[in-house]
Structures are given as C-alpha cells and as structure tokens.
Scaffold this motif. Structure first.
Motif, short mmCIF file in Angstrom:
data_model
loop_
_atom_site.label_atom_id
_atom_site.label_comp_id
_atom_site.label_asym_id
_atom_site.label_seq_id
_atom_site.Cartn_x
_atom_site.Cartn_y
_atom_site.Cartn_z
N LEU A 17 58.87 64.12 41.92
CA LEU A 17 58.45 62.73 42.08
C LEU A 17 59.13 62.10 43.29
CD1 LEU A 17 56.81 60.40 40.86
CD2 LEU A 17 58.86 59.78 39.54
N PHE A 18 60.45 62.34 43.44
CA PHE A 18 61.18 61.75 44.56
C PHE A 18 60.75 62.36 45.89
CE2 PHE A 18 64.27 60.10 41.43
CZ PHE A 18 64.39 58.81 41.91
N ASN A 19 60.29 63.60 45.86
CA ASN A 19 59.78 64.20 47.10
C ASN A 19 58.39 63.68 47.44
OD1 ASN A 19 61.46 66.55 48.45
ND2 ASN A 19 61.91 66.58 46.24
N ILE A 20 57.63 63.37 46.39
CA ILE A 20 56.29 62.83 46.65
C ILE A 20 56.39 61.38 47.09
CG2 ILE A 20 54.11 62.21 45.56
CD1 ILE A 20 54.41 64.66 43.78
N PHE A 21 57.24 60.61 46.38
CA PHE A 21 57.42 59.20 46.70
C PHE A 21 58.77 59.03 47.41
CE2 PHE A 21 54.68 59.31 42.92
CZ PHE A 21 53.58 58.61 43.40
N ASN A 22 58.71 59.07 48.75
CA ASN A 22 59.90 58.96 49.59
C ASN A 22 60.01 57.52 50.09
OD1 ASN A 22 62.13 59.68 51.02
ND2 ASN A 22 61.05 60.83 52.60
N PHE A 23 61.22 56.96 50.07
CA PHE A 23 61.40 55.57 50.45
C PHE A 23 62.36 55.46 51.63
CE2 PHE A 23 60.27 55.59 45.98
CZ PHE A 23 59.28 54.62 45.92
N ALA A 24 62.12 54.45 52.48
CA ALA A 24 62.97 54.22 53.64
C ALA A 24 63.48 52.79 53.62
CB ALA A 24 62.19 54.49 54.92
N ASN A 25 64.70 52.60 54.11
CA ASN A 25 65.31 51.27 54.24
C ASN A 25 65.90 51.12 55.64
OD1 ASN A 25 65.18 50.44 51.28
ND2 ASN A 25 66.33 52.35 51.13
N THR A 26 65.87 49.90 56.17
CA THR A 26 66.49 49.62 57.46
C THR A 26 67.37 48.39 57.34
OG1 THR A 26 64.55 48.34 58.13
CG2 THR A 26 64.64 50.64 58.85
N ASP A 27 68.51 48.42 58.05
CA ASP A 27 69.39 47.25 58.09
C ASP A 27 68.74 46.15 58.93
OD1 ASP A 27 71.27 48.53 56.55
OD2 ASP A 27 72.35 49.34 58.28
N ALA A 28 69.29 44.94 58.80
CA ALA A 28 68.72 43.80 59.52
C ALA A 28 68.84 43.93 61.03
CB ALA A 28 69.40 42.51 59.07
N ASN A 29 69.78 44.74 61.51
CA ASN A 29 69.98 44.89 62.95
C ASN A 29 69.55 46.26 63.47
OD1 ASN A 29 72.02 46.39 61.74
ND2 ASN A 29 73.51 45.97 63.36
N ARG A 30 68.67 46.93 62.70
CA ARG A 30 68.19 48.25 63.14
C ARG A 30 66.69 48.36 62.89
NH1 ARG A 30 72.55 51.57 64.27
NH2 ARG A 30 71.21 53.42 64.38
N ILE A 31 66.02 49.06 63.80
CA ILE A 31 64.58 49.29 63.70
C ILE A 31 64.34 50.77 63.43
CG2 ILE A 31 64.27 49.73 66.18
CD1 ILE A 31 61.64 48.17 66.00
N GLY A 32 63.34 51.07 62.61
CA GLY A 32 63.09 52.45 62.23
C GLY A 32 61.85 53.03 62.89
N LEU A 33 61.92 54.33 63.20
CA LEU A 33 60.77 55.07 63.72
C LEU A 33 60.43 56.13 62.67
CD1 LEU A 33 62.18 53.87 66.35
CD2 LEU A 33 60.97 55.66 67.57
N HIS A 34 59.23 56.03 62.11
CA HIS A 34 58.80 56.88 61.01
C HIS A 34 58.04 58.08 61.56
CE1 HIS A 34 55.81 57.28 57.41
NE2 HIS A 34 56.66 58.28 57.44
N TYR A 35 58.52 59.30 61.22
CA TYR A 35 57.88 60.54 61.68
C TYR A 35 57.51 61.39 60.47
CZ TYR A 35 58.85 59.89 66.63
OH TYR A 35 58.85 59.43 67.92
N GLY A 36 56.34 62.00 60.53
CA GLY A 36 55.90 62.90 59.47
C GLY A 36 56.72 64.17 59.47
N GLY A 37 56.84 64.79 58.29
CA GLY A 37 57.60 66.03 58.21
C GLY A 37 57.23 66.87 57.02
N GLY A 38 56.05 66.63 56.46
CA GLY A 38 55.62 67.40 55.30
C GLY A 38 55.18 68.81 55.68
N VAL A 39 54.92 69.62 54.62
CA VAL A 39 54.53 71.00 54.85
C VAL A 39 53.08 71.12 55.29
CG1 VAL A 39 56.25 71.90 53.25
CG2 VAL A 39 53.99 71.25 52.39
N ILE A 40 52.29 70.05 55.10
CA ILE A 40 50.87 70.14 55.44
C ILE A 40 50.49 69.24 56.62
CG2 ILE A 40 50.22 70.76 53.09
CD1 ILE A 40 49.43 67.84 52.65
N GLU A 41 51.50 68.70 57.34
CA GLU A 41 51.21 67.83 58.47
C GLU A 41 52.21 68.07 59.59
OE1 GLU A 41 51.60 63.71 57.53
OE2 GLU A 41 53.57 63.94 56.62
N ASP A 42 51.84 67.64 60.82
CA ASP A 42 52.73 67.80 61.97
C ASP A 42 53.85 66.77 61.93
OD1 ASP A 42 51.10 69.81 62.89
OD2 ASP A 42 49.85 68.41 64.08
N LYS A 43 54.94 67.12 62.61
CA LYS A 43 56.06 66.19 62.72
C LYS A 43 55.80 65.24 63.89
CE LYS A 43 59.51 69.33 60.76
NZ LYS A 43 60.81 70.02 60.96
#
Length: 325
Positions: A35-61
């Motif tokens: 479940l935790f691998n299927i539903f992955n969560f991300a958090n960012t601090d107020a002074n940081r910006i996040g860049l989200h990249y794919g990394g699953g076994v069925i998709e490109d990074k």
C-alpha cells in the motif's frame, strides 16, 4: 487411549488459531508495504521547492511536476522521487566571519602595479524558480553535484561560483593601482561594480543557464542581478601598508611645515608694510606699546590731571647730616 485422543483433539484447534493470527499479521504487513509503495507521498518545507520525477518499474524516470513549497502529503506514484531545492535568499561568502570557506580565505589578485592583494567577497542570490529553468538546473548541475542535499549545495557553490569569482576579480584588478583599491573609495566602488558585471557575465556561461537571480526575486517578479560586494583589498605584504602610512605621515608633516612657512611669510609682509608706513622707530615704538613694555596716558587739553609720583625711602645712612660746629 480414548481420553488421550480426546485431549489431543481439544488442543489442536488452539495452535491452528495462533497460526492463523500470525499468518494474518504477516499478510497485513505485506499489504501495508504494498500500500505504501502504491500510495507514495511527498512533503516540502516552506522554503524549498520540489521536482517530482517518475521512478516506477513500468515508466521512465522523467520529470512529472513541480511540487510547491510548503506542500503536505502530496500523492505521487510508486517509486517516484522528489528532489527539493532552496528558494529563500542564499549566500556565498569568501573569508571572514560566517564564510562558506575558511575564515582566513581570500581571493588573490594582482594590481596594475604588480602588487598581490587579498580580497574577501560576498555574493547574495536566489534560485530561479521558473519550471523549465529549475528543471534544467537540476538535470545539468543538481544531479551531478547532489545540490538537493546541503553538502552537495555547498559543493556546487565551490565548483561553479568560486572559479568565476576568481576570474572576474583577477580580470578587473589589473586596471587599478593597489593604493587606489586600498584607500580610494571611488576607485574601490568602480572596481566592485566592474567585478560584479564580469561575474554575472561569466557565471551563466559556466553553469549553462540563468539559474540564479538577485536576492529580491520571489518567483513572480523579475529575476534581477546577484548582489556582489567586495571588502577593501589588502596587500598580502604588510610592509607595503607600513610604507604607505610612513609616506602619508611624511607628506602630512611637510604640508604642516609649508602651512607654517606661509603663515610666517604673511606676518613678515605685514611687518614690512608697517615699517614702510611708520618707519623703523615708529614700528618699534608701536610694538613696544602693544607688548606692554611702554605705558602712556592720554591727557585732555586744559585738564587738571593728578599724577602720582613714586616716593623713595632713604636709608638712615643716606640722610644728610648736620655739619659739625
């Protein structure tokens, strides 16, 4: 024998229940992991910006999205990764208190008159938050230096900021004499302006893009220029400063003596003019009166003036004696 069989039959269901409980727990843990691998969560601090990249076994990074600062429990795909970078004001300081290098570190330059100088520098900036720009920064610079981590960020500054600062200061310093940079504020200001202009030209070429903005950038306004300041350049040979100070003291003493000489010359000219007007004796009399050596009184015409006459006391030996008869 019948009793033993009955007892075994009574005990057997209890072990079966325990095995089922343990099996259920194992299945539950496995389910939670899945479940935790299927539903992955991300958090960012107020002074940081996040860049989200794919990394699953069925998709490109590959890049997926920007995660804004201050995000909480942002749902991302299984195996995906979020890299975060600072968006607040940052600095790169060479030398002195709070430096990103050793406190004694300096940029070494050579002046127009071949004197080696040490310069301390402060650069203030922010990271460009434009989606395409920050994505390019991450893929060209961030991944290579691991700038999304604190240590990697510092390594990035050392690798890309420091060489361009050295080049900019060295190129500009050859246009100034060392004394101009040491004790002439106008020349030092011109040196700083020229060095800042050269640095802002060199940095984008070195990193491959306009990845850095001025300290006032907030993600919606103009990028602006980086803040670049230098402290007073100091000769590495301290004897040069001692020589300059000795020369300045000598020049000050000379100027003081020249001022005294000018004052004497003015006084002499005044005396010559008075002698010409009053004559030598008249000037001497005037000087004696002004100095208090001669006292005089103005007597009104036809006036009665009582002038006290000093009396002298004669000693008994000097009094006249009556002639002998």
């Amino acid at each position: 024998m019948a009793k033993l069989g009955s007892a075994a039959a009574a005990i057997k269901p209890k072990g079966s229940v325990k095995a089922k409980v343990i099996g259920g727990l194992v299945v539950g843990v496995i389910a939670l992991i899945i479940l935790f691998n299927i539903f992955n969560f991300a958090n960012t601090d107020a002074n940081r910006i996040g860049l989200h990249y794919g990394g699953g076994v069925i998709e490109d990074k590959k890049f997926k999205s920007i995660i804004p600062p201050g995000s909480t429990n942002k749902l991302i795909g299984p195996g995906d990764t979020v890299y975060t970078y600072p968006i607040d004001q940052r600095s790169y300081i060479i030398g002195g208190d709070g430096a990103d290098t050793d406190a004694a570190d300096e940029v070494t330059v050579v002046s127009k008159d071949n004197v080696r100088l040490g310069v301390r520098v402060q650069v203030y900036f922010t990271l460009n938050r434009d989606k395409d720009v920050i994505k390019s920064f991450h893929e060209r610079i961030g991944l290579k230096t691991e700038a999304y981590e604190e240590r990697g960020w510092n390594d990035m500054l050392q690798s890309y900021f420091r060489p361009q600062i050295d080049r900019a200061l060295s190129a500009v310093a050859t246009n100034y004499g060392w004394a101009e940079l040491y004790n002439n504020e106008a020349k030092k200001s011109a040196f700083q302006t020229a060095a800042a202009k050269e640095f802002t030209r060199l940095l984008p070429a070195a990193v491959g893009g306009d990845y850095f903005c001025g300290p006032g950038y907030n993600g919606t306004n103009d990028c602006g220029e980086l803040s670049f300041t230098v402290q007073k350049p100091m000769p590495l040979d301290k004897g040069i400063i001692d020589g300059l100070e000795a020369k300045q003291r000598a020049e000050l003493a000379k100027a003081t003596q020249e001022q005294k000489n000018q004052q004497v010359q003015v006084e002499l000219q005044s005396v010559q003019q008075q002698v010409k007007l009053l004559g030598a004796n008249g000037y001497l009399l005037k000087s004696a009166i002004e100095s208090g050596k001669i006292q005089f009184m103005v007597i009104p015409q036809n006036g009665n003036v009582s002038i006290p006459v000093p009396t002298t006391t004669q000693s008994p030996s000097t009094q006249p004696t009556e002639p002998a008869r």
